[in-house]
Design a protein around this motif. Structure first.
Motif, PDB file in Angstrom:
ATOM      1  N   LEU A  26      -9.455  10.443  -2.145  1.00 18.04           N
ATOM      2  CA  LEU A  26      -8.570   9.271  -2.809  1.00 18.04           C
ATOM      3  C   LEU A  26      -9.587   7.945  -2.978  1.00 18.04           C
ATOM      4  O   LEU A  26      -9.611   7.447  -4.156  1.00 18.04           O
ATOM      5  CB  LEU A  26      -7.822   8.592  -1.491  1.00 18.04           C
ATOM      6  CG  LEU A  26      -6.479   9.400  -1.451  1.00 18.04           C
ATOM      7  CD1 LEU A  26      -5.970   9.024  -0.332  1.00 18.04           C
ATOM      8  CD2 LEU A  26      -5.643   9.137  -2.640  1.00 18.04           C
ATOM      9  N   GLN A  27     -10.837   8.226  -2.446  1.00 18.19           N
ATOM     10  CA  GLN A  27     -11.822   7.145  -2.807  1.00 18.19           C
ATOM     11  C   GLN A  27     -12.432   7.559  -4.089  1.00 18.19           C
ATOM     12  O   GLN A  27     -12.822   6.643  -4.941  1.00 18.19           O
ATOM     13  CB  GLN A  27     -13.181   7.396  -1.611  1.00 18.19           C
ATOM     14  CG  GLN A  27     -12.804   6.372  -0.321  1.00 18.19           C
ATOM     15  CD  GLN A  27     -13.935   6.297   0.332  1.00 18.19           C
ATOM     16  OE1 GLN A  27     -14.616   7.265   0.756  1.00 18.19           O
ATOM     17  NE2 GLN A  27     -13.949   5.348   1.041  1.00 18.19           N
ATOM     18  N   CYS A  70      -9.169   4.486  -4.933  1.00 18.68           N
ATOM     19  CA  CYS A  70      -8.494   3.727  -3.907  1.00 18.68           C
ATOM     20  C   CYS A  70      -9.168   3.102  -2.935  1.00 18.68           C
ATOM     21  O   CYS A  70     -10.130   3.786  -2.436  1.00 18.68           O
ATOM     22  CB  CYS A  70      -7.378   4.863  -3.346  1.00 18.68           C
ATOM     23  SG  CYS A  70      -6.378   5.649  -4.579  1.00 18.68           S
ATOM     24  N   ARG A  71      -8.581   2.318  -2.349  1.00 20.34           N
ATOM     25  CA  ARG A  71      -9.211   1.711  -0.924  1.00 20.34           C
ATOM     26  C   ARG A  71      -8.363   2.584  -0.148  1.00 20.34           C
ATOM     27  O   ARG A  71      -7.123   2.333   0.096  1.00 20.34           O
ATOM     28  CB  ARG A  71      -9.065   0.258  -1.034  1.00 20.34           C
ATOM     29  CG  ARG A  71     -10.035  -0.730  -1.721  1.00 20.34           C
ATOM     30  CD  ARG A  71      -9.963  -2.061  -1.609  1.00 20.34           C
ATOM     31  NE  ARG A  71      -8.511  -2.700  -1.858  1.00 20.34           N
ATOM     32  CZ  ARG A  71      -7.849  -3.192  -1.066  1.00 20.34           C
ATOM     33  NH1 ARG A  71      -8.487  -3.780  -0.128  1.00 20.34           N
ATOM     34  NH2 ARG A  71      -6.730  -3.687  -1.336  1.00 20.34           N
ATOM     35  N   VAL A  72      -8.963   3.282   0.915  1.00 21.51           N
ATOM     36  CA  VAL A  72      -8.380   3.814   1.806  1.00 21.51           C
ATOM     37  C   VAL A  72      -8.768   3.695   3.297  1.00 21.51           C
ATOM     38  O   VAL A  72      -9.899   3.696   3.600  1.00 21.51           O
ATOM     39  CB  VAL A  72      -8.863   5.570   1.217  1.00 21.51           C
ATOM     40  CG1 VAL A  72      -7.630   6.538   2.042  1.00 21.51           C
ATOM     41  CG2 VAL A  72      -8.852   5.621   0.237  1.00 21.51           C
ATOM     42  N   GLN A  94      -3.897  -1.094   0.748  1.00 18.55           N
ATOM     43  CA  GLN A  94      -4.791   0.204   0.997  1.00 18.55           C
ATOM     44  C   GLN A  94      -3.778   1.379   0.807  1.00 18.55           C
ATOM     45  O   GLN A  94      -2.740   1.196   1.417  1.00 18.55           O
ATOM     46  CB  GLN A  94      -5.605   0.035   2.140  1.00 18.55           C
ATOM     47  CG  GLN A  94      -6.663  -0.953   1.975  1.00 18.55           C
ATOM     48  CD  GLN A  94      -7.536  -1.153   3.443  1.00 18.55           C
ATOM     49  OE1 GLN A  94      -7.549  -1.662   3.972  1.00 18.55           O
ATOM     50  NE2 GLN A  94      -8.325   0.092   3.386  1.00 18.55           N
ATOM     51  N   VAL A  95      -4.466   2.504   0.665  1.00 18.63           N
ATOM     52  CA  VAL A  95      -3.662   3.817   0.856  1.00 18.63           C
ATOM     53  C   VAL A  95      -4.093   3.862   2.519  1.00 18.63           C
ATOM     54  O   VAL A  95      -5.237   4.025   2.839  1.00 18.63           O
ATOM     55  CB  VAL A  95      -4.189   4.963   0.180  1.00 18.63           C
ATOM     56  CG1 VAL A  95      -3.235   6.224   0.527  1.00 18.63           C
ATOM     57  CG2 VAL A  95      -3.935   4.561  -1.194  1.00 18.63           C
ATOM     58  N   LYS A  99     -10.845   8.748  -6.438  1.00 23.61           N
ATOM     59  CA  LYS A  99      -9.964   8.290  -7.403  1.00 23.61           C
ATOM     60  C   LYS A  99      -9.916   6.599  -7.641  1.00 23.61           C
ATOM     61  O   LYS A  99      -9.112   6.151  -8.253  1.00 23.61           O
ATOM     62  CB  LYS A  99      -8.605   8.793  -7.311  1.00 23.61           C
ATOM     63  CG  LYS A  99      -8.405  10.150  -7.136  1.00 23.61           C
ATOM     64  CD  LYS A  99      -8.347  10.716  -8.581  1.00 23.61           C
ATOM     65  CE  LYS A  99      -8.510  12.309  -8.809  1.00 23.61           C
ATOM     66  NZ  LYS A  99      -8.456  12.854 -10.175  1.00 23.61           N
ATOM     67  N   ILE A 108      -2.070  10.079  -9.610  1.00 24.09           N
ATOM     68  CA  ILE A 108      -3.633  10.188  -9.498  1.00 24.09           C
ATOM     69  C   ILE A 108      -4.063  11.472  -9.576  1.00 24.09           C
ATOM     70  O   ILE A 108      -3.362  12.406  -9.112  1.00 24.09           O
ATOM     71  CB  ILE A 108      -4.390   9.356  -8.444  1.00 24.09           C
ATOM     72  CG1 ILE A 108      -3.913   9.650  -7.076  1.00 24.09           C
ATOM     73  CG2 ILE A 108      -4.068   7.813  -8.678  1.00 24.09           C
ATOM     74  CD1 ILE A 108      -4.512   9.131  -5.897  1.00 24.09           C
ATOM     75  N   GLY A 126       0.799  -1.187   0.102  1.00 24.39           N
ATOM     76  CA  GLY A 126      -0.134   0.087   0.097  1.00 24.39           C
ATOM     77  C   GLY A 126       0.712   1.204   0.065  1.00 24.39           C
ATOM     78  O   GLY A 126       1.909   1.251  -0.419  1.00 24.39           O
ATOM     79  N   TYR A 127       0.385   2.512   0.370  1.00 19.67           N
ATOM     80  CA  TYR A 127       0.800   3.735   0.636  1.00 19.67           C
ATOM     81  C   TYR A 127       0.594   4.177   1.910  1.00 19.67           C
ATOM     82  O   TYR A 127      -0.623   4.361   1.893  1.00 19.67           O
ATOM     83  CB  TYR A 127       0.519   4.475  -0.935  1.00 19.67           C
ATOM     84  CG  TYR A 127       1.431   5.565  -1.155  1.00 19.67           C
ATOM     85  CD1 TYR A 127       2.477   5.321  -1.945  1.00 19.67           C
ATOM     86  CD2 TYR A 127       1.019   6.728  -0.812  1.00 19.67           C
ATOM     87  CE1 TYR A 127       3.509   6.602  -1.981  1.00 19.67           C
ATOM     88  CE2 TYR A 127       1.882   7.873  -0.897  1.00 19.67           C
ATOM     89  CZ  TYR A 127       2.980   7.911  -1.715  1.00 19.67           C
ATOM     90  OH  TYR A 127       3.864   8.764  -2.011  1.00 19.67           O
ATOM     91  N   LEU A 186       1.670   9.913  -6.632  1.00 23.93           N
ATOM     92  CA  LEU A 186       0.851   8.569  -6.912  1.00 23.93           C
ATOM     93  C   LEU A 186       0.457   8.603  -8.410  1.00 23.93           C
ATOM     94  O   LEU A 186      -0.194   7.583  -8.571  1.00 23.93           O
ATOM     95  CB  LEU A 186      -0.110   8.662  -6.053  1.00 23.93           C
ATOM     96  CG  LEU A 186       0.147   7.935  -4.533  1.00 23.93           C
ATOM     97  CD1 LEU A 186      -1.306   8.089  -3.701  1.00 23.93           C
ATOM     98  CD2 LEU A 186       0.409   6.685  -4.758  1.00 23.93           C
TER      99      LEU A 186
END
Ligand code: TYD
Length: 213
Positions: free
Chosen positions: A28-29, A33-35, A91-92, A31, A213, A4-5, A211
């Motif tokens: 982020l969501q 991403c799973r956050v 996940q981020v 975009k 994004i 993840g990040y 990232l």
């Protein structure tokens, strides 16, 4: 090796990091991403209990070494039961505060040796490092006004750390700025005179570079 990040937001009390963390989470969501949005001290049930112990003022003073160790204990729970599993699942993770808060508050604010704090925290975290750290810089005067307003609106009682006052927050701010000078992975964002949206645009600008994004 984590897939993840890991992003952290740092700054003095009332610098606006909770607002930016929420915006970042939503961004982020959208975009795709799973956050995971989380905070320190706290993040897990047990770590939140430690948070209450640290921050609730009581009859007995909190010994400064106990304070350092309690933040580290809360962090060990947080890393091992929430952050690492989330990163391993790809996940981020966005965390309000991490090790740099201990360096700034307990190190620069209370005057404890930085190496000692680094060593304790490297034991507590297994040396996991954020990929990106945003430092939201704001003056203790501006931030202090935000904390006072928030207390009035939602009845938040002044906690043990906020009770230390402006000169403490000033030492913490100087500490954060020194840490940023020494470490290029800390992105310094000057929030003075900027709207919430303007600060957020800076954050997303940097994020899109890093990232993609
Ligand atoms: P925070 O939740 O950011 O404060 P707020 O309730 O204003 O949103 O953090 C709680 C307090 O804990 C804050 O004063 C900073 C302090 N702190 C430390 O002193 N050391 C640490 O390692 C951490 C994580 C927080």
């Amino acid at each position: 090796m984590a897939k993840g990040y890991f992003i952290t937001l740092e700054g003095i009390d009332g610098c606006g990091k909770s607002t930016q963390a929420k915006l970042l989470y939503q961004h982020l969501q959208t975009k795709g991403c799973r956050v995971l949005l989380t905070r320190e001290p706290g993040g897990t049930d047990l770590a939140e209990e430690i948070r209450r112990v640290i921050l609730t003022p009581g009859k007995e003073e909190l010994d400064p070494m106990a304070e350092i160790l309690l933040y580290a204990a809360s962090r060990a729970q947080h890393v091992n039961y929430l952050i690492k599993p989330a990163l391993e699942a790809g996940q981020v993770v966005v965390s309000e505060r991490f090790v740099h808060s201990s360096l700034a508050y307990q190190g620069y604010g209370l005057g404890w040796d930085l190496k000692l704090i680094r060593d304790i925290n490297s034991l507590a975290t297994g040396d996991i490092q954020p990929d990106l750290i945003f430092l939201l810089d704001s003056t203790p005067e501006t931030s202090g006004k935000r904390v006072a307003k928030r207390s009035k609106i939602n009845g938040h009682n002044t906690d043990r750390i906020e009770m230390r006052g402006l000169s403490f927050q000033d030492r913490v701010r100087t500490g954060f700025l020194k840490l940023a000078q020494e470490d290029p992975s800390i992105i310094l964002i000057n929030t003075a005179g900027k709207s919430i949206n303007a600060v957020f645009l800076e954050i997303t600008g940097i994020l899109s570079e890093k990232l993609n994004i």
